[in-house]
Design a protein around this motif. Structure first.
Motif, PDB file in Angstrom:
ATOM      1  N   ILE A  24       0.819  -1.208   0.000  1.00 32.50           N
ATOM      2  CA  ILE A  24       0.000   0.000   0.000  1.00 32.50           C
ATOM      3  C   ILE A  24       0.855   1.262   0.000  1.00 32.50           C
ATOM      4  O   ILE A  24       0.337   2.362  -0.142  1.00 32.50           O
ATOM      5  N   ALA A 152      -7.690   3.094   9.154  1.00 36.25           N
ATOM      6  CA  ALA A 152      -8.096   2.984   7.749  1.00 36.25           C
ATOM      7  C   ALA A 152      -9.549   3.401   7.557  1.00 36.25           C
ATOM      8  O   ALA A 152      -9.892   4.090   6.580  1.00 36.25           O
ATOM      9  N   SER A 156     -10.707   6.562   5.296  1.00 34.13           N
ATOM     10  CA  SER A 156     -11.628   6.411   4.166  1.00 34.13           C
ATOM     11  C   SER A 156     -12.824   7.346   4.299  1.00 34.13           C
ATOM     12  O   SER A 156     -13.254   7.981   3.324  1.00 34.13           O
ATOM     13  N   ASN A 227      -8.163  -4.879   0.223  1.00 38.65           N
ATOM     14  CA  ASN A 227      -7.689  -3.617   0.799  1.00 38.65           C
ATOM     15  C   ASN A 227      -6.741  -2.884  -0.162  1.00 38.65           C
ATOM     16  O   ASN A 227      -6.809  -1.660  -0.320  1.00 38.65           O
ATOM     17  N   THR A 231      -7.295   0.690  -2.043  1.00 41.40           N
ATOM     18  CA  THR A 231      -6.282   1.751  -1.938  1.00 41.40           C
ATOM     19  C   THR A 231      -5.884   2.267  -3.316  1.00 41.40           C
ATOM     20  O   THR A 231      -5.779   3.478  -3.532  1.00 41.40           O
ATOM     21  N   ASN A 235      -6.516   6.021  -4.728  1.00 43.42           N
ATOM     22  CA  ASN A 235      -5.387   6.831  -5.193  1.00 43.42           C
ATOM     23  C   ASN A 235      -5.628   7.379  -6.597  1.00 43.42           C
ATOM     24  O   ASN A 235      -5.351   8.547  -6.879  1.00 43.42           O
ATOM     25  N   LEU A 251      -0.298   6.947  -1.526  1.00 40.83           N
ATOM     26  CA  LEU A 251      -1.249   6.979  -0.416  1.00 40.83           C
ATOM     27  C   LEU A 251      -1.020   8.188   0.475  1.00 40.83           C
ATOM     28  O   LEU A 251      -1.971   8.839   0.919  1.00 40.83           O
ATOM     29  N   THR A 254      -2.422  11.182  -1.197  1.00 37.64           N
ATOM     30  CA  THR A 254      -3.887  11.164  -1.108  1.00 37.64           C
ATOM     31  C   THR A 254      -4.349  11.652   0.253  1.00 37.64           C
ATOM     32  O   THR A 254      -5.220  12.526   0.361  1.00 37.64           O
TER      33      THR A 254
END
Length: 370
Positions: A24, A152, A156, A227, A231, A235, A251, A254
Protein backbone atom coordinates in the motif's frame (compact mmCIF):
# COMPACT_ATOMS: atom_id res chain seq x y z
CA UNK A 1 12.01 -25.41 15.43
CA UNK A 2 10.86 -23.06 18.13
CA UNK A 3 8.36 -24.73 20.47
CA UNK A 4 5.51 -22.31 19.83
CA UNK A 5 1.92 -22.32 18.67
CA UNK A 6 -0.18 -19.59 17.11
CA UNK A 7 -3.95 -19.54 16.70
CA UNK A 8 -5.84 -19.39 13.43
CA UNK A 9 -6.84 -15.78 14.04
CA UNK A 10 -3.24 -14.81 14.75
CA UNK A 11 -2.09 -16.42 11.50
CA UNK A 12 -4.88 -14.59 9.64
CA UNK A 13 -3.71 -11.29 11.13
CA UNK A 14 -0.08 -11.95 10.23
CA UNK A 15 -0.98 -12.85 6.64
CA UNK A 16 -3.08 -9.70 6.23
CA UNK A 17 -0.49 -7.36 7.76
CA UNK A 18 2.33 -8.99 5.79
CA UNK A 19 0.54 -8.81 2.44
CA UNK A 20 -0.52 -5.20 2.87
CA UNK A 21 2.91 -4.27 4.30
CA UNK A 22 4.72 -2.27 1.66
CA UNK A 23 2.15 -2.95 -1.09
CA UNK A 24 0.00 0.00 0.00
CA UNK A 25 3.07 2.22 0.19
CA UNK A 26 3.71 2.30 -3.57
CA UNK A 27 1.52 2.83 -6.60
CA UNK A 28 1.06 -0.88 -7.25
CA UNK A 29 0.37 -1.55 -10.93
CA UNK A 30 0.68 2.17 -11.74
CA UNK A 31 2.07 1.46 -15.22
CA UNK A 32 -1.36 0.09 -16.14
CA UNK A 33 -2.71 3.59 -15.35
CA UNK A 34 -6.45 3.62 -14.61
CA UNK A 35 -6.52 -0.19 -15.00
CA UNK A 36 -4.03 -0.70 -12.15
CA UNK A 37 -6.75 -2.17 -9.94
CA UNK A 38 -7.44 -4.86 -12.57
CA UNK A 39 -3.74 -5.80 -12.56
CA UNK A 40 -3.86 -6.12 -8.78
CA UNK A 41 -7.03 -8.22 -8.96
CA UNK A 42 -5.45 -10.62 -11.48
CA UNK A 43 -2.30 -10.74 -9.34
CA UNK A 44 -4.49 -11.68 -6.36
CA UNK A 45 -6.06 -14.57 -8.29
CA UNK A 46 -2.66 -15.85 -9.43
CA UNK A 47 -1.33 -15.41 -5.90
CA UNK A 48 -4.07 -17.66 -4.54
CA UNK A 49 -3.06 -20.34 -7.05
CA UNK A 50 0.59 -19.99 -5.97
CA UNK A 51 -0.38 -20.36 -2.33
CA UNK A 52 -2.09 -23.68 -3.16
CA UNK A 53 1.34 -24.89 -4.30
CA UNK A 54 2.94 -23.80 -1.02
CA UNK A 55 0.08 -25.34 0.97
CA UNK A 56 0.31 -28.66 -0.85
CA UNK A 57 4.01 -28.85 -0.02
CA UNK A 58 3.13 -28.12 3.59
CA UNK A 59 0.60 -30.99 3.63
CA UNK A 60 3.35 -33.47 2.68
CA UNK A 61 5.45 -32.36 5.68
CA UNK A 62 3.13 -30.56 8.15
CA UNK A 63 5.42 -30.78 11.18
CA UNK A 64 8.55 -29.17 9.73
CA UNK A 65 9.44 -25.96 7.93
CA UNK A 66 10.45 -25.40 4.32
CA UNK A 67 14.22 -25.40 4.93
CA UNK A 68 13.88 -28.81 6.59
CA UNK A 69 11.53 -30.61 4.21
CA UNK A 70 13.35 -29.40 1.10
CA UNK A 71 16.20 -31.68 2.25
CA UNK A 72 13.81 -34.62 2.42
CA UNK A 73 12.51 -33.90 -1.07
CA UNK A 74 15.82 -33.40 -2.91
CA UNK A 75 18.34 -35.02 -0.57
CA UNK A 76 20.57 -33.48 2.08
CA UNK A 77 23.19 -31.88 -0.17
CA UNK A 78 20.94 -30.30 -2.78
CA UNK A 79 18.30 -29.53 -0.16
CA UNK A 80 20.86 -27.76 2.03
CA UNK A 81 21.93 -25.58 -0.92
CA UNK A 82 18.31 -24.72 -1.78
CA UNK A 83 17.53 -24.01 1.89
CA UNK A 84 20.56 -21.73 2.15
CA UNK A 85 19.53 -19.85 -1.00
CA UNK A 86 16.08 -19.25 0.47
CA UNK A 87 17.65 -17.91 3.66
CA UNK A 88 19.65 -15.46 1.54
CA UNK A 89 16.43 -14.58 -0.30
CA UNK A 90 14.60 -13.86 2.97
CA UNK A 91 17.49 -11.68 4.19
CA UNK A 92 17.61 -9.79 0.90
CA UNK A 93 13.86 -9.18 0.94
CA UNK A 94 13.98 -7.94 4.53
CA UNK A 95 16.79 -5.57 3.52
CA UNK A 96 14.87 -4.15 0.57
CA UNK A 97 11.74 -3.57 2.62
CA UNK A 98 13.78 -1.94 5.39
CA UNK A 99 15.23 0.37 2.73
CA UNK A 100 11.71 1.15 1.46
CA UNK A 101 10.48 2.33 4.82
CA UNK A 102 13.72 4.07 5.69
CA UNK A 103 13.42 6.08 2.49
CA UNK A 104 9.79 6.85 3.31
CA UNK A 105 10.69 8.29 6.72
CA UNK A 106 13.73 10.18 5.47
CA UNK A 107 11.79 11.69 2.56
CA UNK A 108 8.70 12.75 4.47
CA UNK A 109 9.41 13.41 8.16
CA UNK A 110 13.05 12.94 9.18
CA UNK A 111 14.52 14.89 6.29
CA UNK A 112 17.70 15.80 8.21
CA UNK A 113 18.31 12.33 9.66
CA UNK A 114 20.68 9.90 7.90
CA UNK A 115 19.08 6.81 6.41
CA UNK A 116 21.43 4.59 8.43
CA UNK A 117 20.11 5.95 11.75
CA UNK A 118 16.48 5.39 10.76
CA UNK A 119 17.15 1.84 9.58
CA UNK A 120 19.26 1.11 12.65
CA UNK A 121 16.48 2.10 15.04
CA UNK A 122 13.93 0.00 13.16
CA UNK A 123 16.16 -3.08 12.96
CA UNK A 124 16.94 -2.91 16.70
CA UNK A 125 13.22 -2.95 17.43
CA UNK A 126 12.74 -5.92 15.11
CA UNK A 127 15.69 -7.81 16.65
CA UNK A 128 13.99 -7.48 20.02
CA UNK A 129 10.74 -8.85 18.55
CA UNK A 130 12.59 -11.78 16.93
CA UNK A 131 14.29 -12.56 20.25
CA UNK A 132 10.87 -12.81 21.94
CA UNK A 133 9.60 -15.37 19.42
CA UNK A 134 6.77 -15.95 16.98
CA UNK A 135 4.06 -16.15 19.66
CA UNK A 136 4.82 -12.65 20.92
CA UNK A 137 4.98 -11.33 17.34
CA UNK A 138 1.57 -12.85 16.65
CA UNK A 139 0.03 -11.34 19.80
CA UNK A 140 1.42 -7.90 18.95
CA UNK A 141 -0.06 -8.36 15.48
CA UNK A 142 -3.52 -8.86 16.99
CA UNK A 143 -3.24 -5.52 18.80
CA UNK A 144 -1.97 -3.53 15.82
CA UNK A 145 -4.46 -5.13 13.44
CA UNK A 146 -7.29 -3.38 15.30
CA UNK A 147 -5.41 -0.06 15.31
CA UNK A 148 -4.67 -0.25 11.59
CA UNK A 149 -8.28 -0.95 10.64
CA UNK A 150 -9.54 1.80 12.92
CA UNK A 151 -7.19 4.31 11.23
CA UNK A 152 -8.10 2.98 7.75
CA UNK A 153 -11.84 3.35 8.36
CA UNK A 154 -11.43 6.90 9.67
CA UNK A 155 -9.19 7.80 6.73
CA UNK A 156 -11.63 6.41 4.17
CA UNK A 157 -14.50 8.33 5.76
CA UNK A 158 -12.52 11.60 5.75
CA UNK A 159 -11.45 11.17 2.11
CA UNK A 160 -15.07 10.72 1.04
CA UNK A 161 -16.22 13.58 3.27
CA UNK A 162 -13.58 15.88 1.77
CA UNK A 163 -15.05 15.37 -1.70
CA UNK A 164 -11.73 14.20 -3.13
CA UNK A 165 -13.12 11.19 -4.99
CA UNK A 166 -13.48 11.69 -8.75
CA UNK A 167 -14.61 8.41 -10.31
CA UNK A 168 -14.11 9.87 -13.79
CA UNK A 169 -10.37 9.30 -13.24
CA UNK A 170 -11.03 5.56 -13.46
CA UNK A 171 -12.26 5.81 -17.05
CA UNK A 172 -11.86 4.70 -19.79
CA UNK A 173 -11.68 1.06 -18.76
CA UNK A 174 -9.04 -1.00 -20.59
CA UNK A 175 -8.23 1.93 -22.87
CA UNK A 176 -5.20 0.13 -24.32
CA UNK A 177 -6.60 -3.40 -24.07
CA UNK A 178 -5.48 -6.32 -21.92
CA UNK A 179 -1.82 -6.47 -23.00
CA UNK A 180 -0.51 -3.66 -20.69
CA UNK A 181 -2.49 -5.07 -17.77
CA UNK A 182 -1.24 -8.64 -18.28
CA UNK A 183 2.28 -7.29 -18.68
CA UNK A 184 2.08 -5.66 -15.25
CA UNK A 185 0.66 -8.86 -13.74
CA UNK A 186 3.55 -10.90 -15.17
CA UNK A 187 6.19 -8.40 -14.07
CA UNK A 188 4.84 -7.17 -10.75
CA UNK A 189 1.54 -7.99 -9.07
CA UNK A 190 1.84 -11.78 -9.16
CA UNK A 191 5.12 -11.53 -7.22
CA UNK A 192 4.55 -8.45 -5.13
CA UNK A 193 2.88 -8.88 -2.75
CA UNK A 194 0.99 -12.13 -3.35
CA UNK A 195 3.86 -14.43 -4.32
CA UNK A 196 5.68 -13.36 -1.15
CA UNK A 197 3.43 -15.79 0.73
CA UNK A 198 6.29 -18.25 0.21
CA UNK A 199 7.68 -16.94 3.51
CA UNK A 200 4.76 -18.59 5.34
CA UNK A 201 6.16 -22.01 4.46
CA UNK A 202 8.39 -21.25 7.47
CA UNK A 203 5.43 -20.40 9.75
CA UNK A 204 2.62 -22.82 8.93
CA UNK A 205 3.97 -25.63 11.18
CA UNK A 206 3.36 -23.37 14.20
CA UNK A 207 -0.41 -23.24 13.56
CA UNK A 208 -2.31 -25.02 16.34
CA UNK A 209 -5.06 -26.34 14.01
CA UNK A 210 -3.25 -27.18 10.79
CA UNK A 211 -6.39 -28.41 9.03
CA UNK A 212 -7.54 -24.79 8.77
CA UNK A 213 -4.28 -23.46 7.30
CA UNK A 214 -5.53 -23.17 3.71
CA UNK A 215 -8.78 -21.45 4.61
CA UNK A 216 -7.11 -19.03 7.03
CA UNK A 217 -4.27 -18.03 4.70
CA UNK A 218 -6.46 -17.68 1.63
CA UNK A 219 -8.86 -15.56 3.67
CA UNK A 220 -5.99 -13.30 4.71
CA UNK A 221 -4.73 -13.04 1.12
CA UNK A 222 -8.20 -12.14 -0.16
CA UNK A 223 -8.80 -9.53 2.55
CA UNK A 224 -5.42 -7.89 2.01
CA UNK A 225 -5.95 -8.02 -1.76
CA UNK A 226 -9.29 -6.25 -1.42
CA UNK A 227 -7.69 -3.62 0.80
CA UNK A 228 -4.90 -3.05 -1.74
CA UNK A 229 -7.40 -2.80 -4.61
CA UNK A 230 -9.46 -0.24 -2.67
CA UNK A 231 -6.28 1.75 -1.94
CA UNK A 232 -5.30 1.73 -5.63
CA UNK A 233 -8.80 2.81 -6.71
CA UNK A 234 -8.86 5.64 -4.15
CA UNK A 235 -5.39 6.83 -5.19
CA UNK A 236 -6.42 6.96 -8.86
CA UNK A 237 -9.75 8.63 -8.06
CA UNK A 238 -8.12 11.31 -5.89
CA UNK A 239 -4.80 11.97 -7.62
CA UNK A 240 -5.55 11.08 -11.21
CA UNK A 241 -3.45 8.76 -13.34
CA UNK A 242 -0.63 11.13 -14.23
CA UNK A 243 0.05 12.29 -10.68
CA UNK A 244 -0.23 8.78 -9.23
CA UNK A 245 2.41 7.50 -11.66
CA UNK A 246 4.84 10.31 -10.75
CA UNK A 247 4.29 10.22 -6.97
CA UNK A 248 6.68 7.90 -5.06
CA UNK A 249 4.19 7.37 -2.20
CA UNK A 250 0.64 7.83 -3.61
CA UNK A 251 -1.25 6.98 -0.42
CA UNK A 252 0.53 9.70 1.54
CA UNK A 253 -0.24 12.21 -1.21
CA UNK A 254 -3.89 11.16 -1.11
CA UNK A 255 -4.16 11.48 2.67
CA UNK A 256 -2.26 14.78 2.58
CA UNK A 257 -5.09 16.28 0.52
CA UNK A 258 -7.68 15.74 3.26
CA UNK A 259 -8.98 19.10 4.41
CA UNK A 260 -12.29 19.64 6.19
CA UNK A 261 -13.44 23.09 7.35
CA UNK A 262 -9.83 24.35 7.59
CA UNK A 263 -9.59 22.32 10.79
CA UNK A 264 -8.99 18.66 9.94
CA UNK A 265 -5.88 18.54 7.75
CA UNK A 266 -2.25 17.40 7.65
CA UNK A 267 -3.24 13.84 8.51
CA UNK A 268 -0.41 12.31 6.50
CA UNK A 269 1.69 12.08 9.68
CA UNK A 270 -1.03 9.97 11.32
CA UNK A 271 -1.04 7.58 8.37
CA UNK A 272 2.72 7.25 8.57
CA UNK A 273 2.01 5.18 11.69
CA UNK A 274 -0.21 2.91 9.61
CA UNK A 275 2.49 2.40 6.99
CA UNK A 276 5.33 1.86 9.47
CA UNK A 277 3.33 -0.81 11.33
CA UNK A 278 2.79 -2.70 8.07
CA UNK A 279 6.49 -2.42 7.25
CA UNK A 280 7.48 -3.62 10.71
CA UNK A 281 5.54 -6.87 10.37
CA UNK A 282 6.70 -7.55 6.83
CA UNK A 283 10.37 -7.10 7.74
CA UNK A 284 9.90 -9.08 10.97
CA UNK A 285 8.40 -12.13 9.25
CA UNK A 286 11.13 -12.22 6.59
CA UNK A 287 13.72 -11.76 9.35
CA UNK A 288 12.20 -14.54 11.46
CA UNK A 289 12.12 -16.91 8.47
CA UNK A 290 15.82 -16.22 7.83
CA UNK A 291 16.82 -16.69 11.47
CA UNK A 292 14.81 -19.86 12.10
CA UNK A 293 15.86 -21.32 8.74
CA UNK A 294 19.53 -20.71 9.52
CA UNK A 295 19.21 -22.35 12.94
CA UNK A 296 17.54 -25.42 11.40
CA UNK A 297 19.94 -25.69 8.49
CA UNK A 298 23.03 -25.56 10.71
CA UNK A 299 21.35 -27.55 13.53
CA UNK A 300 21.72 -24.87 16.20
CA UNK A 301 19.91 -25.29 19.50
CA UNK A 302 18.71 -21.69 19.71
CA UNK A 303 17.85 -19.23 16.97
CA UNK A 304 17.92 -16.18 19.29
CA UNK A 305 21.71 -15.95 19.13
CA UNK A 306 21.43 -15.42 15.37
CA UNK A 307 19.05 -12.46 15.59
CA UNK A 308 21.73 -9.83 16.13
CA UNK A 309 24.31 -10.92 13.49
CA UNK A 310 21.63 -11.47 10.84
CA UNK A 311 20.05 -8.15 11.86
CA UNK A 312 23.40 -6.43 11.22
CA UNK A 313 23.58 -8.09 7.79
CA UNK A 314 20.07 -6.88 6.95
CA UNK A 315 20.90 -3.37 8.16
CA UNK A 316 24.06 -2.97 6.08
CA UNK A 317 22.49 -4.66 3.05
CA UNK A 318 19.60 -2.18 3.20
CA UNK A 319 22.10 0.68 2.91
CA UNK A 320 24.33 -0.86 0.22
CA UNK A 321 21.63 -2.54 -1.91
CA UNK A 322 21.42 0.61 -4.05
CA UNK A 323 23.34 3.86 -4.24
CA UNK A 324 20.15 5.94 -4.27
CA UNK A 325 16.39 5.58 -4.10
CA UNK A 326 15.89 5.78 -7.88
CA UNK A 327 18.29 2.89 -8.43
CA UNK A 328 16.56 0.95 -5.64
CA UNK A 329 13.17 1.35 -7.32
CA UNK A 330 14.56 0.49 -10.77
CA UNK A 331 16.09 -2.74 -9.44
CA UNK A 332 12.80 -3.65 -7.79
CA UNK A 333 10.83 -3.07 -10.98
CA UNK A 334 13.14 -4.50 -13.65
CA UNK A 335 15.63 -6.96 -12.13
CA UNK A 336 14.15 -8.48 -8.97
CA UNK A 337 10.91 -9.93 -10.46
CA UNK A 338 12.60 -11.89 -13.26
CA UNK A 339 15.85 -13.00 -11.63
CA UNK A 340 14.84 -13.41 -7.98
CA UNK A 341 11.06 -13.60 -7.46
CA UNK A 342 10.35 -15.87 -10.43
CA UNK A 343 12.68 -18.72 -9.37
CA UNK A 344 12.09 -18.45 -5.61
CA UNK A 345 8.32 -17.91 -5.69
CA UNK A 346 7.28 -20.02 -8.68
CA UNK A 347 9.89 -22.23 -10.39
CA UNK A 348 11.53 -23.89 -7.36
CA UNK A 349 8.29 -24.48 -5.35
CA UNK A 350 6.54 -26.00 -8.41
CA UNK A 351 9.52 -28.28 -9.08
CA UNK A 352 9.66 -29.29 -5.41
CA UNK A 353 5.95 -30.09 -5.43
CA UNK A 354 6.36 -32.26 -8.52
CA UNK A 355 9.30 -34.15 -6.96
CA UNK A 356 7.49 -34.54 -3.62
CA UNK A 357 4.41 -35.87 -5.39
CA UNK A 358 6.47 -38.44 -7.31
CA UNK A 359 8.42 -39.50 -4.20
CA UNK A 360 5.26 -39.98 -2.15
CA UNK A 361 3.61 -41.93 -4.96
CA UNK A 362 6.64 -44.24 -5.17
CA UNK A 363 6.68 -44.70 -1.38
CA UNK A 364 2.97 -45.59 -1.39
CA UNK A 365 3.53 -47.97 -4.31
CA UNK A 366 6.42 -49.74 -2.57
CA UNK A 367 4.41 -49.99 0.62
CA UNK A 368 1.42 -51.55 -1.19
CA UNK A 369 3.69 -54.05 -2.98
CA UNK A 370 5.22 -55.18 0.32
Amino acid sequence: MEKAKISGYQLFVLVTLFEMGSAILFGLGAEAKQDAWIAVLLGLIMGLVLFLVYHRLFLFYPEITFTMYVQRITGNRIGSVIGFLYIVYFIYQASRILRDFGELLVTTIYTSTPLFIINCLMILTIIYAIHKGVEVIARVGELFFIIIYFVAIIGSFLIVLSGLIHLSNLRPLLENGWIPVLNIVGRQTIYFPFGEMVVFTMLLPYLDDQKKARKICMGGIILSGINIIITVVVNIAVLGVELMVRTPFPLLSTVGRIQIADFIERLDVLFMLYLVIGGFFKITLYFYAAVSGTAELFQLKSYQKLSFPIGVIILFTSITVASNYSEHIKEGAEIIPLYIHLPFQIIIPVMLLFIAYIRNKLICLNFSVK
